[in-house]
Design an enzyme around this catalytic site. Structure first.
Site, mmCIF file in Angstrom:
data_model
loop_
_atom_site.group_PDB
_atom_site.id
_atom_site.type_symbol
_atom_site.label_atom_id
_atom_site.label_comp_id
_atom_site.label_asym_id
_atom_site.label_seq_id
_atom_site.Cartn_x
_atom_site.Cartn_y
_atom_site.Cartn_z
ATOM 1 N N ASP A 91 2.188 -0.152 11.744
ATOM 2 C CA ASP A 91 1.979 -1.010 12.579
ATOM 3 C C ASP A 91 2.918 -2.240 12.057
ATOM 4 O O ASP A 91 2.793 -3.413 12.195
ATOM 5 C CB ASP A 91 0.582 -2.144 11.567
ATOM 6 C CG ASP A 91 1.429 -2.421 10.439
ATOM 7 O OD1 ASP A 91 1.958 -1.422 9.873
ATOM 8 O OD2 ASP A 91 -0.183 -3.320 9.690
ATOM 9 N N ASP A 104 5.476 -4.727 6.260
ATOM 10 C CA ASP A 104 6.075 -5.846 6.304
ATOM 11 C C ASP A 104 5.676 -7.070 5.060
ATOM 12 O O ASP A 104 6.587 -8.106 4.609
ATOM 13 C CB ASP A 104 5.409 -6.880 7.539
ATOM 14 C CG ASP A 104 3.836 -6.510 7.893
ATOM 15 O OD1 ASP A 104 3.276 -6.528 7.045
ATOM 16 O OD2 ASP A 104 3.195 -6.907 9.160
ATOM 17 N N THR A 150 3.625 2.838 4.882
ATOM 18 C CA THR A 150 3.018 2.153 5.368
ATOM 19 C C THR A 150 2.154 3.323 6.579
ATOM 20 O O THR A 150 2.344 3.093 7.811
ATOM 21 C CB THR A 150 2.559 0.953 5.993
ATOM 22 O OG1 THR A 150 1.341 0.391 7.075
ATOM 23 C CG2 THR A 150 3.428 1.085 7.164
ATOM 24 N N ARG A 188 -6.239 -2.239 9.381
ATOM 25 C CA ARG A 188 -7.275 -3.693 9.637
ATOM 26 C C ARG A 188 -6.073 -4.796 10.737
ATOM 27 O O ARG A 188 -7.509 -5.503 12.001
ATOM 28 C CB ARG A 188 -7.051 -4.669 8.493
ATOM 29 C CG ARG A 188 -7.645 -5.147 7.659
ATOM 30 C CD ARG A 188 -7.253 -5.327 5.786
ATOM 31 N NE ARG A 188 -6.639 -4.627 6.075
ATOM 32 C CZ ARG A 188 -5.692 -4.683 4.650
ATOM 33 N NH1 ARG A 188 -6.019 -5.758 4.044
ATOM 34 N NH2 ARG A 188 -4.981 -4.170 4.370
ATOM 35 N N ARG A 201 0.938 -4.778 -5.559
ATOM 36 C CA ARG A 201 0.841 -6.236 -4.981
ATOM 37 C C ARG A 201 1.168 -7.328 -5.942
ATOM 38 O O ARG A 201 1.115 -6.732 -6.904
ATOM 39 C CB ARG A 201 -0.491 -6.703 -4.445
ATOM 40 C CG ARG A 201 -0.912 -5.538 -3.920
ATOM 41 C CD ARG A 201 -1.115 -5.961 -2.575
ATOM 42 N NE ARG A 201 -2.122 -4.134 -1.924
ATOM 43 C CZ ARG A 201 -1.621 -4.038 -1.107
ATOM 44 N NH1 ARG A 201 -0.449 -4.285 0.154
ATOM 45 N NH2 ARG A 201 -2.602 -3.195 -0.128
ATOM 46 N N ASP A 206 -0.265 3.099 8.570
ATOM 47 C CA ASP A 206 -0.544 2.090 9.450
ATOM 48 C C ASP A 206 0.433 1.570 11.178
ATOM 49 O O ASP A 206 -0.609 1.669 11.861
ATOM 50 C CB ASP A 206 -1.309 0.316 9.252
ATOM 51 C CG ASP A 206 -2.772 0.377 8.414
ATOM 52 O OD1 ASP A 206 -3.252 0.911 8.537
ATOM 53 O OD2 ASP A 206 -2.075 -0.906 7.878
ATOM 54 N N GLY A 226 0.667 -1.093 -0.377
ATOM 55 C CA GLY A 226 0.621 -0.060 0.050
ATOM 56 C C GLY A 226 1.467 1.062 0.358
ATOM 57 O O GLY A 226 1.945 1.334 0.846
HETATM 58 P P1 ATP Z 1 0.495 -2.921 3.316
HETATM 59 O O1 ATP Z 1 0.305 -3.719 4.669
HETATM 60 O O2 ATP Z 1 0.704 -0.875 3.351
HETATM 61 O O3 ATP Z 1 -0.469 -3.002 2.309
HETATM 62 P P2 ATP Z 1 2.941 -4.697 2.731
HETATM 63 O O4 ATP Z 1 3.902 -4.229 2.601
HETATM 64 O O5 ATP Z 1 2.146 -5.435 4.564
HETATM 65 O O6 ATP Z 1 1.949 -3.436 2.658
HETATM 66 P P3 ATP Z 1 1.895 -6.311 1.439
HETATM 67 O O7 ATP Z 1 0.892 -6.962 0.019
HETATM 68 O O8 ATP Z 1 1.291 -7.281 2.405
HETATM 69 O O9 ATP Z 1 1.898 -5.234 1.843
HETATM 70 O O10 ATP Z 1 2.902 -7.176 0.167
HETATM 71 C C1 ATP Z 1 3.729 -5.989 -0.273
HETATM 72 C C2 ATP Z 1 4.281 -7.124 -1.554
HETATM 73 O O11 ATP Z 1 5.845 -7.652 -0.508
HETATM 74 C C3 ATP Z 1 3.880 -8.818 -1.691
HETATM 75 O O12 ATP Z 1 2.909 -8.118 -3.250
HETATM 76 C C4 ATP Z 1 4.573 -9.431 -2.401
HETATM 77 O O13 ATP Z 1 5.071 -8.610 -3.916
HETATM 78 C C5 ATP Z 1 5.825 -8.986 -1.675
HETATM 79 N N1 ATP Z 1 6.190 -10.269 -0.296
HETATM 80 C C6 ATP Z 1 4.848 -9.991 0.736
HETATM 81 N N2 ATP Z 1 4.928 -12.039 0.913
HETATM 82 C C7 ATP Z 1 5.823 -12.376 0.668
HETATM 83 C C8 ATP Z 1 6.298 -13.714 0.549
HETATM 84 N N3 ATP Z 1 5.581 -14.263 1.497
HETATM 85 N N4 ATP Z 1 7.310 -13.668 -0.133
HETATM 86 C C9 ATP Z 1 7.930 -12.673 -1.360
HETATM 87 N N5 ATP Z 1 7.453 -11.964 -1.377
HETATM 88 C C10 ATP Z 1 6.525 -11.839 -0.461
#
Ligand code: ATP
Length: 319
Positions: free
Chosen positions: A129, A103, A125, A171, A72, A127, A11
């Protein structure tokens, strides 16, 4: 290390642009070449990579969103996807990568580091979090957006003697709801980390109404449930005119606050320093106004804790 890359993932959050700018400028300051990867890990797989210069990050410090776009990418969660990404890094001669995101994005950074490509995570982010940092990039701006919206809602709530339920993002983490509740003197704050009894919310509403309050504000983090459902339940429980506002994605946009710009600049620059120091698999953060770094694996296995003292305070101040 001569060439590094930077991407934004997950995000988007206000201040990501300031972080990109800091990475690019700090890297060039140290004589490195910097490559921007567009659309997060999807762009890495696709080779959507271009060299960035000082001018590439001009006039973005004040802009919301992310100049490098975000995405994503399910494929990057697979070994095959990660190998495709590594192939692109090799092709461009990129030796280290800075990942700005949440994360989930740090999981991707961890996988690359394990495969021999040093990555540093920068927490971006709204959040707030992520453990290991007092604040994430974007939280302060989102909070101010919420406060601005609630202040406006308050005016109309008073004029019409209404109860307002405001649903905010979060969330799994109640930080936005809790800070907004304290900053705006909400009657009740409902967050995922604390089971607030519905009866208690009703009790507070009735007490306020009995002593002549003209309006009431109840803030609900999306992780607790839908604001619309809460609004309906409240209306059923008390005979007060109730309205619901879901702030939604307005919370993610807008020009970053001064705090977020400064935080993003400090964290972005620090991430470059860590790569140059030969560190890998670390996340940068700020704790008690000092720059810190933590093992990403440790961060990923730690649960973010909301400040329950603040939660208790919000209850005490809205008796
Ligand atoms: P936010 O919580 O603000 O949405 P985020 O970084 O947690 O941000 P996610 O959609 O969970 O958002 O993760 C972003 C991207 O990171 C995923 O679309 C994927 O490309 C990569 N990613 C997430 N989990 C994994 C994993 N286990 N192994 C490799 N890449 C990952």
């Amino acid at each position: 290390m001569k060439k590094i890359g930077v991407l934004t993932s997950g995000g988007d959050a206000p201040g990501m642009n300031a972080a990109i700018r800091a990475v690019v400028r700090k890297a060039i300051y140290h004589g490195l070449e910097v490559y921007g990867v567009k659309y997060g890990f999807q762009g890495l797989i696709d080779g959507n990579i271009e060299k960035m210069e000082l001018g590439s990050v001009g006039d973005i410090i004040q802009r919301g969103g992310t100049k490098l776009y975000s995405a994503r990418c399910e494929e990057f969660k697979t070994e095959e996807g990660q190998l495709k990404g590594i192939e692109q890094l090799k092709k461009h001669g990129i030796e280290g990568l800075i990942v700005i995101g949440g994360d989930g994005s740090f999981m991707g950074a961890k996988k690359l580091t394990e495969k021999g490509y040093p990555c540093i995570g920068v927490p971006g982010t709204i959040d707030n979090d992520i453990p290991g940092t007092d604040f994430t990039i974007g939280f302060d701006t989102a909070l101010n957006t919420i406060i601005d919206a609630i202040d406006k809602i308050r005016d109309t709530a008073t004029s019409h003697e209404r109860t307002y339920v405001i649903e905010v993002m979060g969330r799994d983490a109640g930080d936005l709801a809790l800070w907004a509740g304290l900053a705006d003197g909400a009657e009740s704050v409902l967050i995922p980390e604390a089971e607030d009894e519905f009866e208690d919310v009703i009790e507070r509403l009735k007490r306020g109404h009995d002593r002549g309050k003209k309006h009431s504000i109840i803030i609900v983090a999306e992780g607790v449930g839908s604001g619309v459902d809460f609004g309906r339940k409240i209306k059923e429980a008390v005979n007060l005119e109730t309205r619901v506002t879901v702030l939604g994605h307005t919370q993610r946009g807008g020009s970053p606050s001064a705090s977020d710009r400064v935080l993003a600049s400090r964290l972005g620059a620090h991430s470059v320093d860590l790569l140059l120091d030969g560190k890998a698999g670390r996340m940068v953060g700020i704790q008690q106004n000092k720059l810190v770094d933590h093992d990403i694996v440790e961060i990923l296995s730690t649960k973010h804790e909301v400040d329950l003292d603040m939660y208790r305070l919000s209850k005490e101040l809205s008796i």
